[in-house]
Write a protein that holds these residues in place. Structure first.
Motif, mmCIF file in Angstrom:
data_model
loop_
_atom_site.group_PDB
_atom_site.id
_atom_site.type_symbol
_atom_site.label_atom_id
_atom_site.label_comp_id
_atom_site.label_asym_id
_atom_site.label_seq_id
_atom_site.Cartn_x
_atom_site.Cartn_y
_atom_site.Cartn_z
ATOM 1 N N ARG A 65 0.834 -1.200 0.000
ATOM 2 C CA ARG A 65 0.000 0.000 0.000
ATOM 3 C C ARG A 65 0.875 1.259 0.000
ATOM 4 N NH1 ARG A 65 -4.484 1.721 4.628
ATOM 5 N NH2 ARG A 65 -5.004 3.752 3.701
ATOM 6 N N THR A 66 1.913 1.260 0.835
ATOM 7 C CA THR A 66 2.819 2.416 0.874
ATOM 8 C C THR A 66 3.538 2.587 -0.454
ATOM 9 O OG1 THR A 66 3.149 2.201 3.256
ATOM 10 C CG2 THR A 66 4.848 3.382 2.022
ATOM 11 N N LEU A 67 3.987 1.481 -1.034
ATOM 12 C CA LEU A 67 4.677 1.547 -2.321
ATOM 13 C C LEU A 67 3.793 2.211 -3.374
ATOM 14 C CD1 LEU A 67 6.899 0.803 -4.365
ATOM 15 C CD2 LEU A 67 5.881 -1.479 -4.503
ATOM 16 N N TYR A 68 2.552 1.773 -3.471
ATOM 17 C CA TYR A 68 1.667 2.306 -4.506
ATOM 18 C C TYR A 68 1.200 3.725 -4.190
ATOM 19 C CZ TYR A 68 1.519 -2.114 -6.995
ATOM 20 O OH TYR A 68 1.862 -3.222 -7.733
ATOM 21 N N GLN A 69 1.256 4.128 -2.938
ATOM 22 C CA GLN A 69 0.970 5.521 -2.613
ATOM 23 C C GLN A 69 2.031 6.444 -3.202
ATOM 24 O OE1 GLN A 69 0.682 5.438 1.668
ATOM 25 N NE2 GLN A 69 -1.561 5.330 1.646
ATOM 26 N N HIS A 70 3.262 5.976 -3.222
ATOM 27 C CA HIS A 70 4.359 6.783 -3.749
ATOM 28 C C HIS A 70 4.517 6.624 -5.262
ATOM 29 C CE1 HIS A 70 6.172 8.366 -0.039
ATOM 30 N NE2 HIS A 70 5.785 7.239 0.519
ATOM 31 N N PHE A 71 4.352 5.393 -5.757
ATOM 32 C CA PHE A 71 4.573 5.107 -7.172
ATOM 33 C C PHE A 71 3.438 4.210 -7.659
ATOM 34 C CE2 PHE A 71 8.717 5.672 -5.107
ATOM 35 C CZ PHE A 71 9.173 6.781 -5.810
ATOM 36 N N PRO A 72 2.499 4.746 -8.429
ATOM 37 C CA PRO A 72 1.309 3.980 -8.814
ATOM 38 C C PRO A 72 1.575 2.722 -9.621
ATOM 39 C CG PRO A 72 0.956 6.330 -9.163
ATOM 40 C CD PRO A 72 2.405 6.159 -8.832
ATOM 41 N N GLY A 73 2.724 2.629 -10.269
ATOM 42 C CA GLY A 73 3.024 1.440 -11.048
ATOM 43 C C GLY A 73 4.509 1.323 -11.315
ATOM 44 N N LYS A 74 4.915 0.201 -11.900
ATOM 45 C CA LYS A 74 6.339 -0.030 -12.159
ATOM 46 C C LYS A 74 6.891 0.985 -13.145
ATOM 47 C CE LYS A 74 7.818 -3.839 -14.270
ATOM 48 N NZ LYS A 74 8.321 -5.228 -14.509
ATOM 49 N N ALA A 75 6.066 1.393 -14.118
ATOM 50 C CA ALA A 75 6.522 2.386 -15.082
ATOM 51 C C ALA A 75 6.887 3.690 -14.388
ATOM 52 C CB ALA A 75 5.433 2.631 -16.131
ATOM 53 N N ASP A 76 6.034 4.128 -13.453
ATOM 54 C CA ASP A 76 6.317 5.357 -12.704
ATOM 55 C C ASP A 76 7.586 5.206 -11.874
ATOM 56 O OD1 ASP A 76 3.523 6.928 -12.999
ATOM 57 O OD2 ASP A 76 3.131 4.802 -12.659
ATOM 58 N N LEU A 77 7.759 4.045 -11.286
ATOM 59 C CA LEU A 77 8.919 3.804 -10.436
ATOM 60 C C LEU A 77 10.206 3.809 -11.252
ATOM 61 C CD1 LEU A 77 10.168 3.134 -7.744
ATOM 62 C CD2 LEU A 77 9.461 0.748 -8.038
ATOM 63 N N PHE A 78 10.193 3.176 -12.415
ATOM 64 C CA PHE A 78 11.383 3.197 -13.252
ATOM 65 C C PHE A 78 11.692 4.622 -13.706
ATOM 66 C CE2 PHE A 78 13.857 2.799 -17.136
ATOM 67 C CZ PHE A 78 14.811 1.871 -16.761
ATOM 68 N N GLY A 79 10.655 5.376 -14.073
ATOM 69 C CA GLY A 79 10.868 6.767 -14.441
ATOM 70 C C GLY A 79 11.508 7.559 -13.324
ATOM 71 N N ALA A 80 11.098 7.295 -12.078
ATOM 72 C CA ALA A 80 11.667 7.996 -10.925
ATOM 73 C C ALA A 80 13.131 7.620 -10.715
ATOM 74 C CB ALA A 80 10.859 7.678 -9.669
ATOM 75 N N VAL A 81 13.472 6.358 -10.934
ATOM 76 C CA VAL A 81 14.865 5.913 -10.803
ATOM 77 C C VAL A 81 15.741 6.600 -11.850
ATOM 78 C CG1 VAL A 81 16.396 3.916 -11.066
ATOM 79 C CG2 VAL A 81 14.311 3.713 -9.709
ATOM 80 N N ILE A 82 15.269 6.665 -13.085
ATOM 81 C CA ILE A 82 16.013 7.331 -14.145
ATOM 82 C C ILE A 82 16.147 8.818 -13.849
ATOM 83 C CG2 ILE A 82 15.939 8.006 -16.577
ATOM 84 C CD1 ILE A 82 16.818 5.157 -16.191
ATOM 85 N N ASP A 83 15.060 9.429 -13.412
ATOM 86 C CA ASP A 83 15.079 10.853 -13.094
ATOM 87 C C ASP A 83 16.105 11.152 -11.995
ATOM 88 O OD1 ASP A 83 13.653 13.563 -13.367
ATOM 89 O OD2 ASP A 83 13.482 13.189 -11.223
ATOM 90 N N GLU A 84 16.153 10.287 -10.981
ATOM 91 C CA GLU A 84 17.113 10.490 -9.894
ATOM 92 C C GLU A 84 18.549 10.323 -10.392
ATOM 93 O OE1 GLU A 84 17.281 9.299 -5.273
ATOM 94 O OE2 GLU A 84 17.160 7.595 -6.641
ATOM 95 N N ALA A 85 18.782 9.356 -11.273
ATOM 96 C CA ALA A 85 20.135 9.131 -11.793
ATOM 97 C C ALA A 85 20.634 10.353 -12.556
ATOM 98 C CB ALA A 85 20.154 7.899 -12.700
ATOM 99 N N TRP A 86 19.746 11.019 -13.272
ATOM 100 C CA TRP A 86 20.129 12.201 -14.038
ATOM 101 C C TRP A 86 20.122 13.478 -13.198
ATOM 102 C CZ3 TRP A 86 22.141 13.395 -18.661
ATOM 103 C CH2 TRP A 86 22.189 12.392 -19.653
#
Length: 219
Positions: A65-86
Motif C-alpha cells: 500500500r505504501t509503495l503504490y501511494q508513492h509510485f502507482p506502477g512499475k513504469a512510474d517507479l522506473f521513471g523515478a529511478v532514471i530521473d534520480e540518476a540524471w
C-alpha cells in the motif's frame, strides 16, 4: 491470447517528497528514496521485466500500500529511478543562459560536469539496461531521453543560441544541431567506450579541446 501493451514509462509528475501547487505530503521518513534505491538495485540485478512491485516492496521494505501511494506502477517507479540518476546533472546550473564570459571555459566546465555524471556508479549500468530492454519496452528509452538527455541538450543549445545572438558564432547555424554534434564529438571517443567496457583510446583533454574548436574555432 495477445500480451497487453506495457504501460508508458514516464518521469514522475509529482513525487510525494516534493512540494508543489497541490502541496503533497512530506516524506519525512525518506520512504520514497528508500523505495527508489531498492528498485534501482533490483532493476540492475533482474532487469525491468524481471522486477516486480512485490519484490520492490519487500526489498525497501515497505507495505505494498505504501509503495503504490508513492509510485502507482512499475513504469512510474522506473521513471523515478532514471530521473534520480540524471538529477545530479540536470538539477544543477550547468551552463549560463546568457553569452557572458569565456565561452571556451564555459564549455570546458560543462564537459567536466558531464564526465562527472558518467562516473556515477548507476549511470552507465542504467543506460545498458535501457539499451538491452528497449526492443521489448521502448518506453524505457523514452523515459531516459525525457529525464536527462533532452534537458542536457536543450541547456547547451540555449547557450549556443545566446552566443549566436551576440554574434560570437557564425550566423545561420542551428543551435540544437550544434549542441548534438558537440556532444557527439565528446561522447564518441570518451563515453561510448566506457559503455561498451573497452579502454578509452584517446586523450580526454585533446578530445575536449578539438570538440570545442569545432564550435568556437581555434582562436
Amino acid at each position: 491470447m495477445p500480451t497487453p501493451p506495457a504501460p508508458a514509462v514516464r518521469p514522475p509528475a509529482a513525487d510525494p517528497t516534493t512540494t508543489g501547487a497541490t502541496r503533497p505530503r512530506r516524506d519525512t521518513r525518506g520512504t520514497a528514496a528508500r523505495i527508489r534505491a531498492a528498485a534501482r538495485r533490483l532493476f540492475l540485478e533482474k532487469g525491468y521485466e524481471g522486477t516486480s512491485m512485490d519484490a520492490v516492496a519487500a526489498a525497501a521494505p515497505v507495505s505494498k500500500r505504501t509503495l503504490y501511494q508513492h509510485f502507482p506502477g512499475k513504469a512510474d517507479l522506473f521513471g523515478a529511478v532514471i530521473d534520480e540518476a540524471w538529477s545530479h546533472f540536470t538539477r544543477a546550473p550547468l551552463i549560463p543562459s546568457e553569452a557572458t564570459g569565456d565561452a571556451r571555459a564555459v564549455l570546458r566546465a560543462y564537459v567536466a560536469r558531464l564526465t562527472e555524471h558518467w562516473a556515477r556508479p548507476d549511470v552507465i549500468p542504467l543506460l545498458r539496461l535501457v539499451i538491452a530492454e528497449a526492443p521489448r519496452f521502448p518506453e524505457l528509452s523514452q523515459a531516459y531521453f525525457a529525464a536527462g538527455k533532452e534537458p542536457a541538450v536543450k541547456g547547451l543549445a540555449a547557450y549556443l543560441a545566446a552566443l549566436l545572438a551576440e554574434g560570437r558564432l557564425p550566423a545561420g547555424l542551428d543551435p540544437q544541431l550544434m549542441a548534438a554534434q558537440f556532444l557527439g564529438a565528446i561522447k564518441e571517443p570518451l563515453f561510448w567506450p566506457r559503455v561498451l567496457g573497452v579502454p578509452v583510446a584517446f586523450d580526454a583533454t585533446e578530445a575536449v579541446e578539438r570538440a570545442i574548436d569545432g564550435i568556437l574555432g581555434k582562436a
